[in-house]
Motif scaffolding. Structure first.
Motif, PDB file in Angstrom:
ATOM      1  N   ASP A 281      36.761  41.403  87.015  1.00 11.89           N
ATOM      2  CA  ASP A 281      35.478  41.124  86.369  1.00 11.89           C
ATOM      3  C   ASP A 281      34.738  40.113  87.227  1.00 11.89           C
ATOM      4  O   ASP A 281      35.327  39.111  87.654  1.00 11.89           O
ATOM      5  N   LYS A 282      33.449  40.365  87.463  1.00 16.95           N
ATOM      6  CA  LYS A 282      32.611  39.424  88.215  1.00 16.95           C
ATOM      7  C   LYS A 282      31.483  38.995  87.299  1.00 16.95           C
ATOM      8  O   LYS A 282      30.841  39.823  86.665  1.00 16.95           O
ATOM      9  N   ASN A 283      31.262  37.697  87.204  1.00 18.56           N
ATOM     10  CA  ASN A 283      30.264  37.126  86.297  1.00 18.56           C
ATOM     11  C   ASN A 283      29.296  36.250  87.082  1.00 18.56           C
ATOM     12  O   ASN A 283      29.723  35.374  87.829  1.00 18.56           O
ATOM     13  N   TRP A 284      27.998  36.484  86.881  1.00 20.77           N
ATOM     14  CA  TRP A 284      26.969  35.681  87.534  1.00 20.77           C
ATOM     15  C   TRP A 284      26.045  35.103  86.485  1.00 20.77           C
ATOM     16  O   TRP A 284      25.585  35.810  85.595  1.00 20.77           O
ATOM     17  N   THR A 285      25.763  33.813  86.570  1.00 20.93           N
ATOM     18  CA  THR A 285      24.772  33.140  85.729  1.00 20.93           C
ATOM     19  C   THR A 285      23.955  32.218  86.640  1.00 20.93           C
ATOM     20  O   THR A 285      24.375  31.944  87.768  1.00 20.93           O
ATOM     21  N   PRO A 286      22.823  31.729  86.169  1.00 23.38           N
ATOM     22  CA  PRO A 286      22.053  30.795  86.987  1.00 23.38           C
ATOM     23  C   PRO A 286      22.787  29.483  87.281  1.00 23.38           C
ATOM     24  O   PRO A 286      22.468  28.796  88.249  1.00 23.38           O
ATOM     25  N   ILE A 287      23.802  29.139  86.476  1.00 23.58           N
ATOM     26  CA  ILE A 287      24.477  27.853  86.664  1.00 23.58           C
ATOM     27  C   ILE A 287      25.813  27.965  87.390  1.00 23.58           C
ATOM     28  O   ILE A 287      26.203  27.073  88.107  1.00 23.58           O
ATOM     29  N   GLN A 288      26.542  29.061  87.180  1.00 23.25           N
ATOM     30  CA  GLN A 288      27.855  29.186  87.807  1.00 23.25           C
ATOM     31  C   GLN A 288      28.229  30.654  87.984  1.00 23.25           C
ATOM     32  O   GLN A 288      27.677  31.529  87.336  1.00 23.25           O
ATOM     33  N   ASN A 289      29.195  30.882  88.855  1.00 20.54           N
ATOM     34  CA  ASN A 289      29.733  32.215  89.087  1.00 20.54           C
ATOM     35  C   ASN A 289      31.233  32.153  88.862  1.00 20.54           C
ATOM     36  O   ASN A 289      31.867  31.140  89.109  1.00 20.54           O
ATOM     37  N   SER A 290      31.784  33.265  88.382  1.00 18.75           N
ATOM     38  CA  SER A 290      33.228  33.310  88.174  1.00 18.75           C
ATOM     39  C   SER A 290      33.715  34.735  88.347  1.00 18.75           C
ATOM     40  O   SER A 290      32.942  35.690  88.342  1.00 18.75           O
ATOM     41  N   THR A 291      35.022  34.854  88.502  1.00 19.75           N
ATOM     42  CA  THR A 291      35.650  36.156  88.583  1.00 19.75           C
ATOM     43  C   THR A 291      37.051  36.035  87.993  1.00 19.75           C
ATOM     44  O   THR A 291      37.621  34.949  87.935  1.00 19.75           O
TER      45      THR A 291
END
Length: 85
Positions: free
Chosen positions: A18-28
């Protein structure tokens, strides 16, 4: 806040990332099934530089994953899971 989340099979279909992008942080995270222990493992990475490993699997109608780190225990619980996904 807009969040973009994408999931895809990796490692020849043996794991899901899973790859997650937001304006404040990124995670996987990478979810992989260990046939030896018959448990799922979720490895999580987040910027800036945070990681975690949860282990677990099906518990009744839920998926429950536990992470123990020193004196702290974290739990991820997935529930109300539909048959189609």
């Amino acid at each position: 806040m807009d969040v973009v989340r994408r999931a895809e099979y990796i490692l020849n279909g043996y794991a899901i990332q899973d790859k997650n992008w937001t304006p404040i942080q990124n995670s996987t995270n990478i979810r992989a099934y260990d046939p030896t222990t018959k448990k799922w493992q979720i490895t999580y990475f987040q910027t800036p530089y945070s990681t975690g490993l949860w282990t677990g699997g099906k518990d009744g109608n839920e998926l429950v994953f536990i992470q123990e780190r020193g004196k702290t225990t974290s739990q991820l619980t997935f529930f109300n899971i539909a048959g189609e996904g």
